[in-house]
Design an enzyme around this catalytic site. Structure first.
Site, mmCIF file in Angstrom:
data_model
loop_
_atom_site.group_PDB
_atom_site.id
_atom_site.type_symbol
_atom_site.label_atom_id
_atom_site.label_comp_id
_atom_site.label_asym_id
_atom_site.label_seq_id
_atom_site.Cartn_x
_atom_site.Cartn_y
_atom_site.Cartn_z
ATOM 1 N N SER A 14 0.864 -1.178 0.000
ATOM 2 C CA SER A 14 0.000 0.000 0.000
ATOM 3 C C SER A 14 0.898 1.224 0.000
ATOM 4 C CB SER A 14 -0.879 -0.032 1.252
ATOM 5 O OG SER A 14 -1.884 0.940 1.164
ATOM 6 N N GLU A 15 0.729 2.123 -0.990
ATOM 7 C CA GLU A 15 1.754 3.167 -1.137
ATOM 8 C C GLU A 15 1.798 4.164 0.023
ATOM 9 O OE1 GLU A 15 -0.536 2.498 -3.655
ATOM 10 O OE2 GLU A 15 -0.997 4.306 -4.781
ATOM 11 N N ASN A 16 0.743 4.213 0.843
ATOM 12 C CA ASN A 16 0.830 5.082 2.015
ATOM 13 C C ASN A 16 1.718 4.511 3.117
ATOM 14 O OD1 ASN A 16 -1.309 3.185 2.127
ATOM 15 N ND2 ASN A 16 -2.304 4.281 3.770
#
Lengths: 216, 218
Positions: A45-47
């Site tokens: 998840s890029e966050n």
């Protein structure tokens, strides 16, 4: 079967045991439901984490996906900051990214982040994902709601990245792009090559044996 | 040195025209108490640097809506219609930067680097006006550092010296912006004594932190 499900089922066949995978919002998030038995993947998840899972029970503080929506964490998940997250993405540590698209062209360029004058949401992490993931799969419906093809000789919309897409999966067909060649690999059950040709703006070569899309 | 401050001391730290970096991803990891102070202050003409403008009622969204911001440098504005409206009306400058490039530019700004070479954006509108370089036969864009006057951070826990621990995905931009601003203000849920955070668990070292304020919800 609905177009989106056909696409998600076919994309799922591309994911192999142990892969690190980043899924874009929308259609790509359907893919894990159709993973072949025994195939375990890790979602990035890029966050800022590895080990995205479905939400089970109440939302937990600080546990949201890249759309800001509460999600779950798989056992063995790891959290990190955004610089580390994008080092994973650009550094080739993400095996596959599956993204939606507005347009793809025969050079493997993708447009999926803006429509001038209409939709300018920002690219978020999409440009980094398409530039850096080992394999870029575009999962999208073949034509727009107005019936215009999304698969073109050249994208007319602003690009997300140039020549980085390696597989395009629609409800009608599967294409690969390798060594600058756009190739029809498979057609969906009941769909002829002629139908695909009518609905495709890109020029494509034919695989030695054009197969039928596996939707198991 | 006492870094613990009370809420009334926060507002006067901000001035018109300042550049403020904020932590958070769609508002998760944004120091909402500090945003509320900024919202109540009359400070204007701010430049905000962070991942996104969240939603109208989340993250830094209220600051965009109130017209206190003249420029944002972000990767995404799509979830806050006010940002797009003000951009089209010419009331707000919006610089859209790919997320991975944005965080690297901030990292450069905070770590003494003159820039970074990234493949992200090559062959797209992002490359316009930028120096392109080939290294080992591959093309890269030179992306320049970003810094701010003030960084506003949300942490789960701080000790009285300012060592910080973040919670889950609320970490995101926070530890990186802590390097890249002249003044670093942290809003925390929990304040503990020095020594109570295991040194191996510290995510932002105290040396980077100037002011600590205890979250009012905590």
């Amino acid at each position: 079967m609905e177009a989106k499900e056909i696409i998600a089922r076919r994309v799922a066949q591309e994911l192999k045991e142990g892969y690190v995978v980043n899924l874009g919002i929308g259609l790509p998030t359907m893919v894990p439901r159709f993973l072949p038995k025994g195939v375990n993947i890790t979602l990035q998840s890029e966050n800022g984490f590895l080990g995205l899972g479905p939400l089970e029970g109440e939302p937990m503080p600080g546990v949201v996906n890249a759309g800001g929506v509460p999600c779950g964490l798989a056992p063995g998940a790891a959290m990190f900051d955004s610089a580390t997250s994008f080092a994973l993405i650009r550094g080739g540590h993400v095996d596959v990214t599956v993204l939606g698209g507005l347009q793809v062209d025969e050079e493997g360029s993708l447009a999926n982040w803006m429509v001038p004058g209409k939709m300018v949401p920002g690219m978020g992490g999409a440009m980094d994902l398409v530039s850096g993931a080992r394999k870029v799969i575009v999962a999208m419906e073949h034509c727009t709601k107005e019936g215009e093809t999304r698969i073109l000789e050249r994208c007319s919309l602003p690009l997300t990245a140039k020549s980085r897409v390696s597989l395009v999966v629609t409800e009608l067909a599967v294409f690969s792009i390798s060594h600058g060649e756009f190739v029809l690999l498979e057609t969906a059950p009941g769909i002829s090559v002629e139908t695909v040709r009518e609905k495709t703006g890109a020029r494509f070569a034919m695989a030695d044996k054009v197969g039928e899309m596996a939707l198991a | 040195m006492n870094k613990i401050v009370q809420w009334p001391e926060i507002g006067p730290l901000f001035r018109d025209g300042m550049t403020v970096m904020f932590g958070g991803f769609m508002g998760v990891g944004t120091p909402l108490g500090i945003v509320a102070v900024l919202r109540e202050s009359r400070v204007g003409q701010l430049t905000l640097i962070g991942n996104d403008t969240a939603m109208p009622e989340a993250g830094v969204g209220p600051l965009v809506a109130s017209g206190q911001v003249s420029r944002v440098i972000v990767s995404h504005i799509g979830t806050n219609p006010a940002t797009g409206k003000k951009m089209i009306a010419g009331e707000l400058d919006v610089d859209l930067v790919p997320q991975g490039t944005l965080i690297e530019r901030i990292r450069c700004g905070g770590s003494g680097l003159g820039g970074v070479l990234t493949p992200t954006g090559v062959g797209t509108v992002v490359e316009e006006g930028k120096t392109k370089m080939a290294v080992g036969g591959k093309e890269y864009l030179l992306e320049l550092p970003l810094r701010a006057d003030i960084a506003i951070i949300k942490a789960k826990r701080a000790d009285r010296a300012g060592n910080l621990v973040y919670e889950r995905a609320a970490r995101n931009f926070n530890p990186v912006i802590a390097f890249a601003a002249d003044l670093v203000i942290v809003e925390v849920d929990e304040l503990v004594e020095v020594g109570e955070i295991d040194p191996d668990m510290v995510m932002t070292p105290a040396a980077l932190v100037d002011k600590i304020v205890l979250s009012q919800g905590a």
